[in-house]
Motif scaffolding. Structure first.
Motif, PDB file in Angstrom:
ATOM      1  N   GLU A  43       3.265 -20.244 -10.341  1.00  8.40           N
ATOM      2  CA  GLU A  43       4.059 -19.024 -10.488  1.00  8.40           C
ATOM      3  C   GLU A  43       3.206 -17.878 -11.032  1.00  8.40           C
ATOM      4  OE1 GLU A  43       8.448 -17.703 -11.949  1.00  8.40           O
ATOM      5  OE2 GLU A  43       7.495 -19.293 -13.105  1.00  8.40           O
ATOM      6  N   GLN A  44       2.316 -18.199 -11.961  1.00  6.09           N
ATOM      7  CA  GLN A  44       1.430 -17.179 -12.517  1.00  6.09           C
ATOM      8  C   GLN A  44       0.574 -16.541 -11.435  1.00  6.09           C
ATOM      9  OE1 GLN A  44      -1.796 -18.555 -15.079  1.00  6.09           O
ATOM     10  NE2 GLN A  44      -1.406 -16.833 -16.463  1.00  6.09           N
ATOM     11  N   GLU A  45       0.011 -17.354 -10.564  1.00  3.72           N
ATOM     12  CA  GLU A  45      -0.827 -16.830  -9.489  1.00  3.72           C
ATOM     13  C   GLU A  45      -0.010 -15.953  -8.545  1.00  3.72           C
ATOM     14  OE1 GLU A  45      -3.991 -15.784  -7.366  1.00  3.72           O
ATOM     15  OE2 GLU A  45      -4.024 -16.903  -9.261  1.00  3.72           O
ATOM     16  N   CYS A  46       1.212 -16.385  -8.262  1.00  4.32           N
ATOM     17  CA  CYS A  46       2.076 -15.604  -7.382  1.00  4.32           C
ATOM     18  C   CYS A  46       2.420 -14.256  -8.006  1.00  4.32           C
ATOM     19  CB  CYS A  46       3.352 -16.393  -7.083  1.00  4.32           C
ATOM     20  SG  CYS A  46       4.423 -15.622  -5.863  1.00  4.32           S
ATOM     21  N   LEU A  47       2.743 -14.256  -9.295  1.00  8.15           N
ATOM     22  CA  LEU A  47       3.079 -13.014  -9.986  1.00  8.15           C
ATOM     23  C   LEU A  47       1.887 -12.057 -10.020  1.00  8.15           C
ATOM     24  CD1 LEU A  47       5.208 -14.465 -12.910  1.00  8.15           C
ATOM     25  CD2 LEU A  47       6.021 -12.826 -11.196  1.00  8.15           C
ATOM     26  N   LYS A  48       0.681 -12.586 -10.236  1.00 10.97           N
ATOM     27  CA  LYS A  48      -0.509 -11.737 -10.239  1.00 10.97           C
ATOM     28  C   LYS A  48      -0.666 -11.030  -8.896  1.00 10.97           C
ATOM     29  CE  LYS A  48      -3.364 -14.273 -13.603  1.00 10.97           C
ATOM     30  NZ  LYS A  48      -4.580 -15.116 -13.762  1.00 10.97           N
ATOM     31  N   GLN A  49      -0.441 -11.765  -7.810  1.00  8.57           N
ATOM     32  CA  GLN A  49      -0.556 -11.160  -6.491  1.00  8.57           C
ATOM     33  C   GLN A  49       0.556 -10.147  -6.244  1.00  8.57           C
ATOM     34  OE1 GLN A  49      -1.390 -13.821  -3.183  1.00  8.57           O
ATOM     35  NE2 GLN A  49      -2.231 -15.359  -4.572  1.00  8.57           N
ATOM     36  N   LEU A  50       1.746 -10.444  -6.741  1.00 10.00           N
ATOM     37  CA  LEU A  50       2.876  -9.534  -6.541  1.00 10.00           C
ATOM     38  C   LEU A  50       2.703  -8.223  -7.299  1.00 10.00           C
ATOM     39  CD1 LEU A  50       5.850 -12.055  -6.627  1.00 10.00           C
ATOM     40  CD2 LEU A  50       5.226 -10.577  -4.708  1.00 10.00           C
TER      41      LEU A  50
END
Length: 268
Positions: A43-50
């Motif tokens: 989820e952290q990686e996804c949020l960084k990209q978002l």
């Protein structure tokens, strides 16, 4: 025959939400304007990209990672309820399935008979287990995972309501068998009751309104992963194991249709 076991967590763990129907222990209050959510690397990686994506205005702002005094890792996120007074909150899970393909594949590798999942199934529908499952008083995890999606509007509409909290204190997660379009519409109507201008035209997982305004956000990205190289999906085609379709647009289309219908009924 597989052995019976009662270990592991819920096969289809549901909500990690910024409401009082969230998973206990996953959230804690942060500094002003923030909320802390237990770290999930995916989820952290996804949020960084978002944060670099055009979708940024529609997701909680990611404000970094912290380590608590007791050594636990949490994500720091924007508190989506901070701008509201006495908010009403509705959490929807979008898509035709809420488990990943690799979760189902892994569960099928060495299926074990699960008494705890049989008990959960019995609590919802005593007629759901087969005669053999009744005799064993257990079901396998893959069986439970697939069945769980069929009893709600996940299977029929491509989304389901996970929980609703009203401003006057009412709170419920009792939507496990809210399956038909009419049942879902009644639940959404209850969510907006007394605030006819808060009927949303749009899509998300978290809907929030109070007496003066309304917002909607995409939340919960713990099961969001990049597609394998060379794979393209439409987000609307039927899902079959291996094709990676998630039905996200199927759910959005159904939800928008219900909201538009409510909006038309509420108009003079």
């Amino acid at each position: 025959m597989p052995q019976v076991t009662e270990t592991d967590q819920e096969a289809n763990a549901s909500t990690d939400h910024v409401t009082d129907v969230r998973v206990p222990g996953n959230f804690r209050a942060g500094d002003e304007g923030t909320i802390q959510k237990r770290l999930c690397g995916r989820e952290q990686e996804c949020l960084k990209q978002l944060m670099l994506d055009p979708l940024r205005p529609y997701v909680p702002e990611y404000r970094g990672q912290i380590v608590t005094e007791d050594g636990e890792d949490f994500l720091q996120l924007q508190d989506l309820l901070g701008e509201f007074e006495e908010p009403c909150v509705m959490d929807c899970k979008i898509g035709v399935r809420t488990y990943q393909e690799d979760e189902l594949a892994k569960a099928k590798e060495k299926p074990k008979l699960r008494k705890d999942m049989y008990d959960k199934m019995m609590l919802i529908d005593k007629s759901a287990p087969t005669d053999e499952e009744h005799r064993l008083k257990a079901v396998t995890k893959p069986r439970y995972m697939v069945w769980r999606e069929t009893i709600s509007s996940t299977a029929t509409l491509g989304f389901r309501i996970e929980g609703i909290r009203k401003s006057e204190g009412f709170s419920s997660k009792d939507f496990k068998t809210t399956r038909s379009r009419q049942q879902v519409k009644e639940a959404v109507t209850m969510f907006t009751e007394g605030y006819p201008d808060a009927v949303f035209i749009g899509s998300s997982l978290l809907f929030v309104h109070d007496a003066s305004h309304a917002s909607v956000w995409m939340i919960d990205f713990a099961k969001t992963t990049p597609l394998p190289p060379g794979v393209n999906i439409s987000h609307g085609a039927p899902w079959r194991p291996g094709n990676h379709e998630d039905g996200y647009l199927t759910g959005i289309t159904s939800l928008m249709s219900i909201l538009r219908e409510m909006d038309a009924e509420a108009s003079p």
